[in-house]
Design an enzyme around this catalytic site. Structure first.
Site, PDB file in Angstrom:
ATOM      1  N   SER A  44     -15.126 -28.403 -37.901  1.00  0.00           N
ATOM      2  CA  SER A  44     -16.052 -29.261 -38.656  1.00  0.00           C
ATOM      3  C   SER A  44     -17.439 -28.634 -38.604  1.00  0.00           C
ATOM      4  O   SER A  44     -17.779 -27.942 -37.631  1.00  0.00           O
ATOM      5  CB  SER A  44     -16.121 -30.652 -38.021  1.00  0.00           C
ATOM      6  OG  SER A  44     -17.202 -31.375 -38.587  1.00  0.00           O
TER       7      SER A  44
ATOM      8  N   TYR B 272     -16.901 -35.986 -30.453  1.00  0.00           N
ATOM      9  CA  TYR B 272     -16.174 -35.363 -31.575  1.00  0.00           C
ATOM     10  C   TYR B 272     -16.696 -33.943 -31.819  1.00  0.00           C
ATOM     11  O   TYR B 272     -15.906 -32.998 -31.940  1.00  0.00           O
ATOM     12  CB  TYR B 272     -16.327 -36.220 -32.837  1.00  0.00           C
ATOM     13  CG  TYR B 272     -15.782 -35.564 -34.081  1.00  0.00           C
ATOM     14  CD1 TYR B 272     -14.430 -35.189 -34.166  1.00  0.00           C
ATOM     15  CD2 TYR B 272     -16.598 -35.294 -35.181  1.00  0.00           C
ATOM     16  CE1 TYR B 272     -13.929 -34.577 -35.306  1.00  0.00           C
ATOM     17  CE2 TYR B 272     -16.100 -34.691 -36.325  1.00  0.00           C
ATOM     18  CZ  TYR B 272     -14.771 -34.330 -36.384  1.00  0.00           C
ATOM     19  OH  TYR B 272     -14.270 -33.711 -37.506  1.00  0.00           O
TER      20      TYR B 272
HETATM   21  P1  NAP Z   1      -7.409 -38.213 -42.211  1.00  0.00           P
HETATM   22  O1  NAP Z   1      -7.550 -38.530 -43.659  1.00  0.00           O
HETATM   23  O2  NAP Z   1      -7.774 -39.242 -41.208  1.00  0.00           O
HETATM   24  O3  NAP Z   1      -5.906 -37.749 -41.918  1.00  0.00           O
HETATM   25  C1  NAP Z   1      -5.589 -37.375 -40.602  1.00  0.00           C
HETATM   26  C2  NAP Z   1      -4.236 -36.739 -40.561  1.00  0.00           C
HETATM   27  O4  NAP Z   1      -3.997 -36.326 -39.201  1.00  0.00           O
HETATM   28  C3  NAP Z   1      -3.126 -37.705 -40.930  1.00  0.00           C
HETATM   29  O5  NAP Z   1      -2.109 -36.985 -41.572  1.00  0.00           O
HETATM   30  C4  NAP Z   1      -2.644 -38.202 -39.564  1.00  0.00           C
HETATM   31  O6  NAP Z   1      -1.280 -38.590 -39.547  1.00  0.00           O
HETATM   32  C5  NAP Z   1      -2.806 -36.940 -38.744  1.00  0.00           C
HETATM   33  N1  NAP Z   1      -2.886 -37.202 -37.305  1.00  0.00           N
HETATM   34  C6  NAP Z   1      -3.771 -37.979 -36.621  1.00  0.00           C
HETATM   35  N2  NAP Z   1      -3.484 -37.958 -35.311  1.00  0.00           N
HETATM   36  C7  NAP Z   1      -2.399 -37.153 -35.169  1.00  0.00           C
HETATM   37  C8  NAP Z   1      -1.627 -36.745 -34.063  1.00  0.00           C
HETATM   38  N3  NAP Z   1      -1.899 -37.150 -32.822  1.00  0.00           N
HETATM   39  N4  NAP Z   1      -0.582 -35.924 -34.290  1.00  0.00           N
HETATM   40  C9  NAP Z   1      -0.263 -35.490 -35.531  1.00  0.00           C
HETATM   41  N5  NAP Z   1      -0.964 -35.850 -36.619  1.00  0.00           N
HETATM   42  C10 NAP Z   1      -2.017 -36.679 -36.440  1.00  0.00           C
HETATM   43  O7  NAP Z   1      -8.215 -36.907 -41.799  1.00  0.00           O
HETATM   44  P2  NAP Z   1      -9.121 -35.889 -42.678  1.00  0.00           P
HETATM   45  O8  NAP Z   1     -10.395 -36.543 -42.986  1.00  0.00           O
HETATM   46  O9  NAP Z   1      -8.289 -35.290 -43.751  1.00  0.00           O
HETATM   47  O10 NAP Z   1      -9.421 -34.788 -41.550  1.00  0.00           O
HETATM   48  C11 NAP Z   1      -8.535 -33.733 -41.297  1.00  0.00           C
HETATM   49  C12 NAP Z   1      -9.195 -32.746 -40.360  1.00  0.00           C
HETATM   50  O11 NAP Z   1     -10.416 -32.294 -40.928  1.00  0.00           O
HETATM   51  C13 NAP Z   1      -9.543 -33.328 -38.991  1.00  0.00           C
HETATM   52  O12 NAP Z   1      -9.299 -32.374 -37.989  1.00  0.00           O
HETATM   53  C14 NAP Z   1     -11.033 -33.621 -39.122  1.00  0.00           C
HETATM   54  O13 NAP Z   1     -11.670 -33.594 -37.858  1.00  0.00           O
HETATM   55  C15 NAP Z   1     -11.469 -32.480 -40.004  1.00  0.00           C
HETATM   56  N6  NAP Z   1     -12.705 -32.765 -40.760  1.00  0.00           N
HETATM   57  C16 NAP Z   1     -12.753 -33.788 -41.661  1.00  0.00           C
HETATM   58  C17 NAP Z   1     -13.931 -34.029 -42.356  1.00  0.00           C
HETATM   59  C18 NAP Z   1     -14.041 -35.145 -43.376  1.00  0.00           C
HETATM   60  O14 NAP Z   1     -15.167 -35.446 -43.805  1.00  0.00           O
HETATM   61  N7  NAP Z   1     -12.950 -35.759 -43.818  1.00  0.00           N
HETATM   62  C19 NAP Z   1     -15.060 -33.238 -42.122  1.00  0.00           C
HETATM   63  C20 NAP Z   1     -14.968 -32.211 -41.189  1.00  0.00           C
HETATM   64  C21 NAP Z   1     -13.792 -31.982 -40.513  1.00  0.00           C
HETATM   65  P3  NAP Z   1      -0.870 -40.137 -39.658  1.00  0.00           P
HETATM   66  O15 NAP Z   1      -1.372 -40.582 -40.988  1.00  0.00           O
HETATM   67  O16 NAP Z   1       0.609 -40.138 -39.552  1.00  0.00           O
HETATM   68  O17 NAP Z   1      -1.566 -40.819 -38.524  1.00  0.00           O
END
Ligand code: NAP
Length: 251
Positions: free
Chosen positions: A142, A155
């Site tokens: 991130s 985080y």
């Molecule tokens: P999201 O929409 O919350 O989706 C999270 C995904 O991770 C879901 O598929 C969830 O599965 C899975 N997950 C959560 N806990 C898990 C576990 N213990 N084991 C296996 N799978 C798990 O997340 P996102 O916003 O797309 O973010 C994805 C990544 O990008 C993360 O690492 C986040 O830190 C990073 N990121 C996001 C942003 C942002 O603004 N969105 C910015 C910077 C970085 P289930 O649905 O089955 O729980």
């Protein structure tokens, strides 16, 4: 349209958001994809159905990345379905913004166990399937690993830790034909960022006012860069942290 032809990829947390988009983009480039999820079976199946409908190959595999036995099973299923592994994307992650007074051992361990320990478990299993041919690892970090935000201390620390792994392991894998890089997204519109209250918030408006490209990211903004890093086009890139953030988290 075949930058990843016949490659096998495991994408953790691919039932929604950034991970789901990476799974679809990888499959569109010819990769056979393992769509990992923790609890959203229906969402993961939808991603798989979508890929298959478009002529690709994918399976959904449940598994909590912070549970070592689950991770071992995810990679056993991968071997059973596709025989080998070429690409691992450590995308599964959770974010918990809370003032330091509220940080507890529980919220600390939850975030570190999924975001950091989970990636250690997946990398350990991936290495066995990469074998002598080598492979490719992409850590979804991130922008806050570089530029931590108030109330996001734990985080941000998990993502700084992940970036440290990227750098250390790029050196540890010297001579083994394994590349490893981090992608540092800015705010991306996903199920997670929506339910965390970022999208449409005052915080988002403030962030956008200092974002050179002036918009919030979409999952495909990250997926396209993941395809590049996974492909031979990035054949001389390892140990890097690439910000994909509309310019806000650039160095
Ligand atoms: P999201 O929409 O919350 O989706 C999270 C995904 O991770 C879901 O598929 C969830 O599965 C899975 N997950 C959560 N806990 C898990 C576990 N213990 N084991 C296996 N799978 C798990 O997340 P996102 O916003 O797309 O973010 C994805 C990544 O990008 C993360 O690492 C986040 O830190 C990073 N990121 C996001 C942003 C942002 O603004 N969105 C910015 C910077 C970085 P289930 O649905 O089955 O729980």
């Amino acid at each position: 349209m075949s930058k990843l032809k016949n490659k096998v990829a495991v994408i953790t947390g691919a039932s929604k958001g950034i991970g789901a988009s990476i799974a679809k983009y990888f499959a569109a480039e010819g990769a056979k994809v393992v769509v990992n999820y923790a609890s959203s079976k229906e969402d993961a199946n939808k991603v798989v159905d979508d890929i298959i409908k478009n002529g690709g190959k994918a399976i959904a595999v449940q598994g909590d990345v912070s549970n070592e036995a689950d991770v071992i099973r995810i990679f056993e299923e991968t071997k059973k379905a596709f025989s080998t592994l070429d690409i691992l994307v450590n995308n599964a992650g959770i974010y918990n913004y809370e003032p330091i007074e509220q940080v507890s051992a529980e919220t600390f361990h939850q975030q570190f166990n999924i975001n950091v320990l989970g990636s250690i478990f997946t990398i350990q299993s991936a290495l066995k399937l990469f074998g002598d041919k080598g492979g490719n690892i992409i850590n979804i970090s991130s922008g806050v690993s570089r530029s931590p935000l108030a109330t996001g201390s734990v985080y941000s620390a998990t993502k700084s830790a992940l970036d440290a792994f990227t750098i250390a392991l790029s050196k540890e894998f010297s001579g083994r034909n394994i590349r490893i890089n981090s992608i540092l997204p800015g705010v991306v519109e996903t199920e997670g960022s929506r339910s965390a209250g970022f999208i449409g918030s005052e915080f988002e408006t403030k962030l956008l006012s200092t974002t050179p490209l002036g918009r919030t990211g979409q999952p495909e903004d990250i997926a396209k860069v993941a395809v590049f890093l996974a492909s031979d086009d990035a054949g001389w890139i390892t140990g890097e942290q690439i910000a994909v953030s509309g310019g806000i988290y650039g160095l």
